[in-house]
Design an enzyme around this catalytic site. Structure first.
Site, mmCIF file in Angstrom:
data_model
loop_
_atom_site.group_PDB
_atom_site.id
_atom_site.type_symbol
_atom_site.label_atom_id
_atom_site.label_comp_id
_atom_site.label_asym_id
_atom_site.label_seq_id
_atom_site.Cartn_x
_atom_site.Cartn_y
_atom_site.Cartn_z
ATOM 1 N N LYS A 129 -8.966 40.646 55.583
ATOM 2 C CA LYS A 129 -7.988 39.952 56.422
ATOM 3 C C LYS A 129 -8.516 38.564 56.721
ATOM 4 O O LYS A 129 -9.730 38.325 56.656
ATOM 5 C CB LYS A 129 -7.794 40.716 57.736
ATOM 6 C CG LYS A 129 -6.473 40.442 58.432
ATOM 7 C CD LYS A 129 -5.389 41.395 57.991
ATOM 8 C CE LYS A 129 -4.057 40.995 58.552
ATOM 9 N NZ LYS A 129 -3.065 42.071 58.398
ATOM 10 N N ASP A 169 0.984 37.436 57.212
ATOM 11 C CA ASP A 169 0.875 38.139 58.480
ATOM 12 C C ASP A 169 1.617 37.222 59.474
ATOM 13 O O ASP A 169 2.443 36.406 59.035
ATOM 14 C CB ASP A 169 -0.604 38.368 58.863
ATOM 15 C CG ASP A 169 -0.783 39.388 59.990
ATOM 16 O OD1 ASP A 169 -0.757 40.590 59.712
ATOM 17 O OD2 ASP A 169 -0.923 38.988 61.164
HETATM 18 O O1 2IT Z 1 -1.123 43.976 58.337
HETATM 19 C C1 2IT Z 1 -0.759 44.080 57.147
HETATM 20 O O2 2IT Z 1 -0.828 45.145 56.541
HETATM 21 C C2 2IT Z 1 -0.239 42.880 56.493
HETATM 22 N N1 2IT Z 1 -0.169 41.838 57.124
HETATM 23 C C3 2IT Z 1 0.185 42.916 55.051
HETATM 24 C C4 2IT Z 1 -0.986 42.894 54.145
HETATM 25 C C5 2IT Z 1 -0.649 42.745 52.687
HETATM 26 O O3 2IT Z 1 -1.609 42.540 51.933
HETATM 27 O O4 2IT Z 1 0.504 42.826 52.303
#
Ligand code: 2IT
Length: 451
Positions: A129, A169
């Protein structure tokens, strides 16, 4: 939240000392550890191999400076993050968040949660992330583009379709992904569109990806209602937020004939007793988002409803509460109100929306709690489907993607229920999700040796 197992206590104390200044990260680790006690008790060998310490320590943390020039010619400096938490079952995968509150604690909690979430999808995805404290609110399109380009100019060296695959996100949607992909392609001079997901359809995005988090959440919730033998049509839903996740959730709930009675923003909430259910109202959520104003009040003005400034929607009586905005939107005080309102189901959609004590209070009060790392996994699962399509250089129809998404969500629900049952915990979807995710990650970590 009390942990009894001495090994777990020791590890937790160590993390608390080392990361004392990272409250969201500690909260996420503590919540998961609590669920794993029964599992760890059965596997004393985990201690010697340092399994829990390793699972709670990111493999890599990248932090960097982002310098860019705003429309007035002023240089702006932001901070960027990418936390590559766990790569034991696939390339790191997870979104980027652009929000002024973004810091290392939030990046780490999100990446830790993502690791378990991604394991639950049963797709080959590690956990990662990132993001920045950049505030997109009030920024021009040109400013957003220059920021995204500057961000990618640093990030590109750390990512790749088989290395680390970011997505959106909060504050990062198709527009930002487009600008970041353009810059990645310019620097690398190769066509590697599997490096990012949430792309526009014209250059390799997947149908249903924009809807996926919300649709997936409702597919998961439908499994809970099936288990409880209640008809979704007879239920009222209190939602928070009005962004992409709230939009997808409202859209699918409307299709199922269920009633969404609240939405909210950082400015307050709107109670719409007739339901956020007509195409006009649901489409308006998208307009509110693209306006960049970040105001839920616009919905109240548009549809002639009273606006509750500075308040959260949880004071409205609803059968189901679905927080869709951000972390820690429900603390103990709100939890008490929700229980007093007679709410039966807490379906967490945003990442870690409940404080640990609020979640415990809900469960002790007999409510069914479905945890975000399971409920919102449809977003990242559909990102994985986007990666598959990019690798194969084909595009599936909306029906094909939607059918796969539905099957994945049912599987996550069933696997969580089964894991909880197996450890004698009954129908505890919170513990079940943590245990099922942990089983998969720990198995891979053990197989891959001490790294
Ligand atoms: O919190 C999450 O799962 C997302 N923001 C999506 C992550 C993604 O790689 O699609």
């Amino acid at each position: 939240m009390i942990i009894i197992n001495s090994y777990m206590k020791e590890v937790l104390e160590k993390i608390k000392k080392r990361d004392a200044h990272e409250p969201e990260f500690l909260q996420a680790v503590e919540e998961v550890f609590k669920s794993l006690e029964t599992v760890v008790e059965k596997h004393p060998g985990y201690q010697k191999m340092g399994l829990l310490e390793r699972i709670a320590e990111p493999e890599r943390v990248i932090a960097f400076r982002i310098s860019w020039v705003d429309d007035s010619g002023q240089v702006q400096v932001n901070r960027g993050y990418r936390v590559q938490f766990n790569g034991s079952i696939g390339p790191y995968k997870g979104g980027l968040r652009f929000h002024p509150s973004m810091n290392l604690s939030i990046a780490k909690f999100l990446a830790f949660e993502q690791t378990f979430k991604n394991a639950l999808t049963c797709l080959p995805l590690g956990g990662g992330k990132g993001g920045s404290d950049f505030d997109p609110r009030g920024r021009s399109d040109g400013e957003v583009m220059r920021f995204c380009q500057a961000f990618m100019t640093e990030l590109y060296r750390h990512i790749g379709p088989d290395v680390d695959v970011p997505a959106g996100d909060i504050g990062v949607g198709a527009r930002e992904i487009g600008y970041m992909y353009g810059q990645y392609k310019r620097i690398k001079a190769v066509w590697e569109n599997g490096v990012l997901t949430g792309k526009g359809l014209s250059y390799g995005g997947s149908l249903i990806r924009p809807e996926a988090t919300g649709f997936g959440a409702v597919y998961y919730a439908a499994e809970v209602f099936k288990h409880e033998k209640v008809d979704i049509k007879n239920l009222t839903f209190a939602l928070s937020g009005f962004g992409n996740v709230t939009w997808g959730t409202a859209l699918k709930l409307a299709e199922y004939g269920a009633k969404v009675i609240t939405i909210s923003g950082p400015d307050g909430y709107v109670h719409d007793p007739d339901g956020v259910s007509t195409p006009e109202k649901i489409d308006y959520l998208t307009e509110m988002r693209s306006s960049g104003r970040d105001k839920a009040e616009d919905y109240a003005t548009k549809f002639g409803l009273p606006f509750h400034a500075g308040k959260k929607p949880w004071e409205v009586k609803a059968d189901v509460v679905m927080p869709c905005a951000t972390q820690n939107e429900i603390a103990m005080e709100e939890a008490k109100q929700i229980v007093a309102n007679g709410t039966k189901y807490i379906i967490e959609v945003s990442n870690m929306p409940c404080s640990n004590d609020a979640m415990e209070y809900f469960q002790k009060s007999g409510l069914i709690v479905a945890p975000s790392k399971a409920v919102n996994a449809g977003g990242v699962a559909t990102s994985a489907l986007e990666m598959s399509q990019n690798s194969m250089r084909i595009a599936w129809t909306a029906e094909e993607v939607d059918a796969k998404l539905k099957a994945i969500m049912k599987n996550i629900h069933d696997a969580s229920a089964k894991a909880s049952e197996e450890f004698g915990l009954g129908y505890d979807l919170v513990a079940g999700a943590n245990i099922a995710g942990f089983k998969k990650i720990s198995e891979a970590m053990i197989a891959e040796g001490i790294i």
